[in-house]
Design a protein around this motif. Sequence first.
Motif: not given
Length: 231
Positions: A87-92
């Motif tokens: 889930l790259p949107l969770l990188r932060p």
Amino acid sequence: MTDTPLARWERHNGVVLAVASLVYLAGYAVRVLGQGLPGALRDLSLALTLAAWAVFLVDYVVRRRLSGLRWPRFVRTHWLDTLVLLLPLLRPVRIVQAYEAVQRRQNEPRLSLHARVIAYAGLSVTLLGFAGSLALYQQEATAPGADIRTYGDAVWFTCTTLSTVGYGDLAPVTPIGRLVAVGVMACGLALLGAVTGSFSSWLLQVFAREGDLERERPPERAPGASRRDTD
């Protein structure tokens, strides 16, 4: 700390991963919000999104190889990296790792470390809120009976959820939308805890250092007392 090949890789690829993260987020935003854009531009944004994800995949594979661990153990010990890859949107959320690094150096009261965590957390909250609002809007905008109809509604829901306020005036109705909301809640708590913990740790170290200085300072003479009286 030993300068291992894995440590050198992680130290030198930070800029590349940061750029790839921004490219991924921008491409995803164009796909979600740019419904009226030409098809060629939307296809380009999809290609950039996939290319950015490929960079994440290469980084993940290289880090596994440099770690010397087998796949099952690497996935188990680097579960956050695995989740971020899926889930790259969770990188932060990787700001939590920076907070843990500061916690391991509690005996070194350096303001720059704690200030860096707080700054990174603020940036991460902004990026995570943007990503979460995009995902919510994509799932909820056309769902029957949905409260979140516009992107502004999605931003408002994400802000109230990340801040752990939760007014309850809006709520997702789709299964994926609710799953995204749960992820935003968990990430908001984690990032808020990172900021609060880092700031509290810095304050405690400052107070402890001030206390040590007070104990080492010689006692002051009372007004009117002669030097002989204080000797």
